[in-house]
Scaffold this active site. Structure first.
Site, PDB file in Angstrom:
ATOM      1  N   GLY A  51       0.849  -1.190   0.000  1.00 37.30           N
ATOM      2  CA  GLY A  51       0.000   0.000   0.000  1.00 37.30           C
ATOM      3  C   GLY A  51       0.877   1.230   0.000  1.00 37.30           C
ATOM      4  O   GLY A  51       2.057   1.148   0.343  1.00 37.30           O
ATOM      5  N   CYS A  78       5.402  -5.951   1.320  1.00 44.32           N
ATOM      6  CA  CYS A  78       5.713  -4.511   1.338  1.00 44.32           C
ATOM      7  C   CYS A  78       5.065  -3.836   2.556  1.00 44.32           C
ATOM      8  O   CYS A  78       5.423  -4.133   3.679  1.00 44.32           O
ATOM      9  CB  CYS A  78       5.290  -3.880   0.010  1.00 44.32           C
ATOM     10  N   TYR A  79       4.079  -2.967   2.358  1.00 43.05           N
ATOM     11  CA  TYR A  79       3.415  -2.342   3.509  1.00 43.05           C
ATOM     12  C   TYR A  79       2.874  -3.426   4.453  1.00 43.05           C
ATOM     13  O   TYR A  79       2.919  -3.270   5.677  1.00 43.05           O
ATOM     14  CB  TYR A  79       2.273  -1.442   3.023  1.00 43.05           C
ATOM     15  N   HIS A 165       8.072  -7.125  -4.068  1.00 39.85           N
ATOM     16  CA  HIS A 165       6.771  -7.563  -4.602  1.00 39.85           C
ATOM     17  C   HIS A 165       6.903  -8.875  -5.371  1.00 39.85           C
ATOM     18  O   HIS A 165       7.373  -8.869  -6.512  1.00 39.85           O
ATOM     19  CB  HIS A 165       6.190  -6.478  -5.514  1.00 39.85           C
ATOM     20  N   GLU A 167       4.531 -10.545  -6.629  1.00 41.45           N
ATOM     21  CA  GLU A 167       3.422 -10.717  -7.584  1.00 41.45           C
ATOM     22  C   GLU A 167       3.698 -10.129  -8.960  1.00 41.45           C
ATOM     23  O   GLU A 167       2.995 -10.430  -9.916  1.00 41.45           O
ATOM     24  CB  GLU A 167       2.128 -10.126  -6.999  1.00 41.45           C
ATOM     25  N   ASP A 223     -19.814  -9.850 -20.716  1.00 38.28           N
ATOM     26  CA  ASP A 223     -20.213 -10.017 -19.316  1.00 38.28           C
ATOM     27  C   ASP A 223     -21.697 -10.373 -19.159  1.00 38.28           C
ATOM     28  O   ASP A 223     -22.040 -11.325 -18.463  1.00 38.28           O
ATOM     29  CB  ASP A 223     -19.894  -8.752 -18.506  1.00 38.28           C
ATOM     30  N   LYS A 365     -11.847 -10.556 -15.986  1.00 36.34           N
ATOM     31  CA  LYS A 365     -12.337 -10.669 -17.362  1.00 36.34           C
ATOM     32  C   LYS A 365     -11.922 -11.987 -18.039  1.00 36.34           C
ATOM     33  O   LYS A 365     -12.736 -12.651 -18.663  1.00 36.34           O
ATOM     34  CB  LYS A 365     -11.794  -9.495 -18.185  1.00 36.34           C
TER      35      LYS A 365
END
Ligand code: XMP
Length: 509
Positions: A51, A78-79, A165, A167, A223, A365
């Site tokens: 964050g 991280c945060y 990070h 990710e 969708d 999506k």
């Protein structure tokens, strides 16, 4: 499932993606989630996201500290790591300068989350504050040149922290580290598959709907189509899909929708032709926002009038997706869940007091596309490029008329065909024509012409927030422009839009 607590990082959705790529379900929740709610979700592990805030900032986001005492494995990123350090008795300090960008991670303590990872491996850093001492019981497991505590663990309590990070793709072995967390530490099972999703979700829809009817606004987009097929599978004819033809669709689109739903999927759809009404309300209107407002209002009026005729309707189904719900605010001020109204549908019919059914609200999506394939929707519907709710009206600059719609539809059909033929349809976010409100001089045969100009817009993007103009091959541009100018009456010039977003937008209006 894995619970991800959202501290506002721009990479949150990426963490969720990475977890789901391992066939493990996860949910992103705001820091305000209570311990009771967490216990009810029964997560196998908790990931505290990064964050933008400093842990010492006045309004920095905090979750219930009790999460560290639940006996559930926790990974702070991280945060999220700094928060764990702070709460568990270590010390975090404001660094003199932000560390941002690539760094080399040197692993001190192999095994654990670093099982199968080389001793030195690249990682991605993006932080201001930094850990200066670890909480009691923790040991440092990796460092970089600038960060002494790049990773920490308390293996006994199963609490871990990464300052970098894992990710993002700039941490190439991050996926392995997350995998180790999911399977070695949390003992997750790989059971998040589309088949299971269909089974669970149809059961849920059946229970929610009971004997009531469910109304759904079908737009022809991915969708709402996927939502319709899923709900139909759950409750059959209790689903009442309504399709409003606003006369602003592309060539053959309404017909194809009818074909697919009625014939291919055996699903009755209420088709409402409101073309005249839309066009007469739009007559002479130039201002793009006015066009949008008129289209939104007329849609709602037509939709509501039809919906009111359906007896026993208690629910409205929408194809809202996960990113619509977990948009976190990346600016300082912390995370918050912003719920966007589904702008293709334009809100709830007010007179009806319907409750919402949103079966796709935890999907991304590409997962929705996979689901569509699983449910038997044809490829051309599943892989459709996004198309704006106000349709061709915002691609005709100036007033919309039947004549100009016809020209634009023809041009659009040529572009779609050629882009597909070139194998670029899926690679482009969108490719479409815009009809300009000016004319230019040309020469055809021996005759002077004074006709319309069409702009071709083609962009690449991952989320439409930013977009780059597509570097289409010159040969393809030549084919499209030759075909458009030769085949379509009323067009004598074509230009290519070479602006990116920002500062331009994807659509011209
Ligand atoms: P812009 O033009 O803002 O577009 O860069 C970003 C994405 O949103 C689509 N778009 C709309 N979709 N109603 C919609 O449903 C609208 O009024 C609307 N305006 C833009 C656009 O096609 C692009 O994918």
């Amino acid at each position: 499932m894995i619970l991800i607590i959202d501290f506002g990082s721009q990479y949150n959705q990426l963490i969720a993606r990475r977890v789901r790529e391992n066939k493990v379900f996860c949910q992103v929740e705001p820091p305000g989630i209570s311990l009771e709610q967490i216990t009810a979700l029964a997560p196998k592990g908790i990931i505290l996201s990064g964050g933008p805030a400093s842990i010492y900032a006045k309004n920095s986001p905090k979750c219930d500290e009790g999460i560290f005492g639940l006996g559930i494995p926790v990974l702070g990123i991280c945060y999220g790591m700094q928060y764990a350090v702070h709460v568990l008795g270590g010390k975090v300090e404001g660094a003199k300068k932000r560390e941002y960008g690539p760094a080399e991670l040197e692993i001190i303590e192999q095994g654990g989350l670093f099982k199968g990872v080389e001793q030195k491996t690249p990682c991605w850093m993006s932080h201001g504050d930094t850990t200066v001492s670890l909480p009691p019981g923790f040991s440092v497991t990796a460092h970089t040149a600038n960060t002494a505590f790049a990773a920490m663990e308390n293996r006994q309590r199963r609490i871990f922290g990464f300052q970098f990070h894992p990710e993002v793709t700039h941490t190439p072995r991050g996926a392995v580290m997350l995998k180790n967390f999911l399977f070695d530490i949390c003992a997750c099972e790989k059971n998040w598959t589309m088949q299971n999703f269909v089974k669970q979700e149809t059961a849920k829809i059946r229970e929610q709907a009971g004997n009531s009817n469910v109304i759904l606004g079908l737009s022809g987009g991915v969708d709402s189509s996927v939502a319709a097929v899923l709900i139909h599978r759950a409750i059959g004819s209790q689903l009442k899909p309504i399709f409003v033809d606003n006369g602003l669709l592309r060539e053959g689109e309404a017909k194809r929708l009818k074909e697919v739903f009625k014939e291919h999927l055996g699903m009755p759809v209420l088709f409402v032709s409101a073309k005249r009404r839309f066009l007469s309300e739009l007559a002479g209107v130039e201002d793009p926002e006015k066009k949008r407002k008129i289209i939104g209002r007329v849609f709602m009026e037509v939709f509501e009038a039809q919906a009111l005729k359906i007896k026993g309707a208690k629910f409205l189904a929408q194809g809202t997706l996960y990113p619509d719900i977990i948009e976190s605010v990346s600016a300082f001020g912390g995370p918050s869940a912003v719920i966007k109204s589904h702008h293709n549908v334009g809100g709830l019919p007010k007179k009806m007091r319907l409750k919402l059914i949103e079966p796709l609200k935890y999907l991304f999506k590409d997962e929705v596309r996979k689901l569509g394939e699983q449910l038997g929707l044809p490829q051309d519907m599943v892989w459709r490029q996004p198309f704006p709710g106000p349709g061709l009206a915002i691609r005709i600059l100036g007033p919309v008329s039947e004549k100009r719609l016809k020209i634009l539809r023809q041009v659009d059909a040529v572009i779609q065909e050629e882009i597909r033929k070139a194998g670029l349809y899926k690679k482009l976010w969108q490719a479409f024509p815009v009809l300009l409100p000016i004319k230019s001089v040309g020469i055809m045969g021996d005759e002077r012409t004074y006709e319309n100009i069409v702009a071709l817009r083609a962009v690449t993007s991952t989320d439409a927030m930013t977009a780059d103009w597509a570097r289409l091959p010159h040969e393809l541009l030549a084919t499209i422009s030759n075909r458009v100018i030769n085949e379509i009456r009323g067009v004598n010039r074509m230009v290519y839009d070479i602006s990116s977003k920002p500062p331009s937008t994807i659509e011209w209006e």
